[in-house]
Design a protein around this motif. Structure first.
Motif, short mmCIF file in Angstrom:
data_model
loop_
_atom_site.label_atom_id
_atom_site.label_comp_id
_atom_site.label_asym_id
_atom_site.label_seq_id
_atom_site.Cartn_x
_atom_site.Cartn_y
_atom_site.Cartn_z
N PHE A 171 0.90 -1.16 0.00
CA PHE A 171 0.00 0.00 0.00
C PHE A 171 0.94 1.20 0.00
O PHE A 171 1.59 1.50 0.99
CB PHE A 171 -0.86 -0.05 1.26
CG PHE A 171 -2.06 0.84 1.29
CD1 PHE A 171 -3.24 0.48 0.67
CD2 PHE A 171 -2.02 2.04 1.98
CE1 PHE A 171 -4.37 1.29 0.73
CE2 PHE A 171 -3.13 2.87 2.06
CZ PHE A 171 -4.31 2.49 1.43
N VAL A 172 1.04 1.90 -1.14
CA VAL A 172 2.16 2.80 -1.39
C VAL A 172 1.68 4.25 -1.45
O VAL A 172 0.66 4.57 -2.06
CB VAL A 172 2.85 2.42 -2.72
CG1 VAL A 172 4.13 3.22 -2.89
CG2 VAL A 172 3.17 0.93 -2.77
N SER A 173 2.45 5.14 -0.83
CA SER A 173 2.09 6.55 -0.78
C SER A 173 2.30 7.24 -2.12
O SER A 173 3.13 6.82 -2.93
CB SER A 173 2.89 7.27 0.30
OG SER A 173 4.25 7.37 -0.10
N ARG A 174 1.58 8.33 -2.31
CA ARG A 174 1.71 9.11 -3.54
C ARG A 174 3.13 9.63 -3.72
O ARG A 174 3.63 9.69 -4.85
CB ARG A 174 0.70 10.27 -3.49
CG ARG A 174 0.83 11.33 -4.57
CD ARG A 174 0.82 10.78 -5.98
NE ARG A 174 -0.38 9.99 -6.27
CZ ARG A 174 -0.60 9.42 -7.46
NH1 ARG A 174 0.28 9.57 -8.44
NH2 ARG A 174 -1.68 8.71 -7.64
N ARG A 175 3.83 9.98 -2.64
CA ARG A 175 5.19 10.51 -2.79
C ARG A 175 6.13 9.45 -3.37
O ARG A 175 7.06 9.78 -4.10
CB ARG A 175 5.71 11.05 -1.47
CG ARG A 175 5.80 10.07 -0.32
CD ARG A 175 6.35 10.74 0.94
NE ARG A 175 6.30 9.87 2.11
CZ ARG A 175 5.31 9.85 2.98
NH1 ARG A 175 4.26 10.63 2.81
NH2 ARG A 175 5.34 9.03 4.02
N VAL A 176 5.90 8.19 -3.05
CA VAL A 176 6.72 7.11 -3.60
C VAL A 176 6.36 6.87 -5.07
O VAL A 176 7.23 6.63 -5.91
CB VAL A 176 6.56 5.84 -2.77
CG1 VAL A 176 7.31 4.67 -3.40
CG2 VAL A 176 7.06 6.07 -1.34
N VAL A 177 5.07 6.95 -5.38
CA VAL A 177 4.63 6.83 -6.77
C VAL A 177 5.26 7.93 -7.61
O VAL A 177 5.82 7.68 -8.69
CB VAL A 177 3.09 6.89 -6.86
CG1 VAL A 177 2.64 6.94 -8.32
CG2 VAL A 177 2.46 5.70 -6.15
N ASP A 178 5.19 9.17 -7.12
CA ASP A 178 5.71 10.30 -7.88
C ASP A 178 7.22 10.25 -8.03
O ASP A 178 7.78 10.83 -8.97
CB ASP A 178 5.29 11.61 -7.22
CG ASP A 178 3.79 11.87 -7.34
OD1 ASP A 178 3.14 11.21 -8.18
OD2 ASP A 178 3.28 12.72 -6.59
N ALA A 179 7.90 9.54 -7.12
CA ALA A 179 9.35 9.39 -7.23
C ALA A 179 9.75 8.32 -8.23
O ALA A 179 10.94 8.13 -8.49
CB ALA A 179 9.94 9.04 -5.86
N GLY A 180 8.77 7.63 -8.80
CA GLY A 180 9.05 6.63 -9.82
C GLY A 180 9.42 5.26 -9.29
O GLY A 180 9.79 4.37 -10.07
N LEU A 181 9.29 5.03 -7.98
CA LEU A 181 9.72 3.77 -7.40
C LEU A 181 8.71 2.64 -7.57
O LEU A 181 9.04 1.47 -7.34
CB LEU A 181 10.00 3.96 -5.90
CG LEU A 181 11.23 4.80 -5.56
CD1 LEU A 181 11.28 5.09 -4.07
CD2 LEU A 181 12.50 4.11 -6.02
N VAL A 182 7.50 2.97 -7.98
CA VAL A 182 6.45 1.95 -8.05
C VAL A 182 6.39 1.30 -9.42
O VAL A 182 5.81 0.23 -9.58
CB VAL A 182 5.08 2.57 -7.67
CG1 VAL A 182 3.96 1.56 -7.77
CG2 VAL A 182 5.16 3.11 -6.25
N ALA A 183 7.02 1.87 -10.42
CA ALA A 183 6.96 1.32 -11.78
C ALA A 183 7.65 -0.04 -11.83
O ALA A 183 8.75 -0.22 -11.31
CB ALA A 183 7.61 2.28 -12.75
N PHE A 184 7.01 -1.00 -12.47
CA PHE A 184 7.57 -2.34 -12.64
C PHE A 184 8.49 -2.36 -13.86
O PHE A 184 8.26 -1.66 -14.84
CB PHE A 184 6.46 -3.37 -12.79
CG PHE A 184 5.65 -3.56 -11.55
CD1 PHE A 184 5.94 -4.59 -10.67
CD2 PHE A 184 4.59 -2.71 -11.24
CE1 PHE A 184 5.21 -4.76 -9.51
CE2 PHE A 184 3.85 -2.88 -10.09
CZ PHE A 184 4.16 -3.90 -9.22
N ASP A 185 9.51 -3.19 -13.78
CA ASP A 185 10.48 -3.32 -14.88
C ASP A 185 9.85 -4.14 -16.00
O ASP A 185 9.73 -5.36 -15.89
CB ASP A 185 11.76 -3.98 -14.37
CG ASP A 185 12.89 -3.95 -15.38
OD1 ASP A 185 12.62 -3.88 -16.59
OD2 ASP A 185 14.06 -4.02 -14.96
#
Length: 324
Positions: A171-185
């Motif tokens: 369950f991931v915060s918007r700040r982590v999403v916006d940092a690009g860390l949630v994108a899958f390879d």
């Protein structure tokens, strides 16, 4: 001006998911959230079954539901990434179309997210084998406290949070999403969740594990990757190769290399135990790629982990063409 974005976005990648999707979507109607706080983004990844019809019927009962289409399949990582780009929520999570959430799960996760202000949360899961249910706890006993994510990697000798890779548990915060860390390879054919779990733990500052109701992971689904014996199974070697590149590309991360090596050996031994399901040409690819990856580790580290896994497992791997 009030920010009208929803609190929670749930991304659902779906390809030919018409049979199970109603269960997943139905569970999202029992999450204890105000409808204005929930957004459901389904990415139809080139389905040829009745997935579209299921979505159209569900939209009458779920105002939070919207969906986008890929004309041709691009894979689960591309579907999840498209869903994340479309998501507007302050928190983003995932649900595979053959799984479902237990009632009140998202409300509990949202409450915990607000109270801990973590970069991401992790929850337990329930595995469903037909009518049987087995609860699987995340391998971290400390609950509802902010933790340094890198403490979830070691020790090398046991299963840790970096081995608890289920995407729907995050369950991931918007700040982590916006940092690009949630994108899958999207270059990884499989095992993208392994690299993703490492990336979250290495790239964030604080996380927490919570006792939310959890999600139900449906096991023994026909066509599941865990049951097949084709070359896609080799993907875990690519994933760990990416992780190793990351560790060697940043200062201070070398201490985690033995953990990567130990995990590679553990997964490889799992495949050795299933050797009979692999055609010889597939196994040739598996063993060649495994030798190539293992050669990237220092001989002393290989010797230490060979001792750690024990002579029986080391011999089993060696008999199938890979010297540890």
């Amino acid at each position: 001006m009030t920010d009208a974005r929803p609190q929670v976005s749930v991304v659902v990648p779906a390809r030919d998911a018409g049979g199970h999707l109603p269960d997943a979507l139905g569970s999202l109607r029992r999450q204890g959230l105000d409808p204005r706080d929930l957004e459901v983004v389904v990415v139809d990844d080139g389905s040829t079954d009745d997935t579209q019809r299921v979505l159209e019927e569900a939209s009458d009962r779920m105002p939070a539901l919207r969906w986008v289409h890929h004309r041709t399949p691009r894979g689960v990582s591309a579907a999840r990434n498209r869903g994340v780009r479309e998501a507007r929520g302050r928190w983003v999570t995932f649900l595979d179309p053959d799984d479902w959430y237990l009632p009140g799960h998202l409300a509990a996760m949202l409450d915990a997210a607000r109270s801990t202000d973590a970069d991401f949360l992790v929850c337990d899961q329930v595995q469903a084998y037909g009518g049987e249910r087995r609860r699987v706890r995340a391998p971290e006993p400390r609950r509802y406290v902010r933790l340094d994510p890198r403490t979830g990697i070691l020790p090398t000798s046991r299963s840790t949070m970096v081995n608890y890779v289920q995407v729907s548990s995050r369950f991931v915060s918007r700040r982590v999403v916006d940092a690009g860390l949630v994108a899958f390879d999207e270059d990884l054919p499989t095992a993208e969740d392994r690299e993703w779990a490492w990336r979250l733990l290495l790239g964030t500052e604080r996380y927490a594990v919570v006792d939310a109701p959890g999600y139900v992971y449906r096991r023994q689904v026909g066509g599941s990757l865990t049951d097949i014996g084709d070359v896609r199974q080799v993907g875990f070697l690519d994933a760990y190769g990416v992780v190793l590149d990351r560790l060697r590309g940043e200062a201070g991360l070398a201490r985690y290399e033995p953990k990567v090596l130990r995990d590679v050996l553990a997964v490889l031994h799992h495949h050795v135990a299933r050797r009979a399901v692999y055609p010889d040409d597939v196994w040739d690819v598996m063993s060649t790629r495994a030798r190539r990856l293992l050669d990237r580790f220092e001989p002393a580290d290989r010797a230490a982990q060979r001792t750690a896994i024990g002579p029986e497992r080391a011999r089993a791997i060696r008999r199938q063409g890979v010297t540890v």
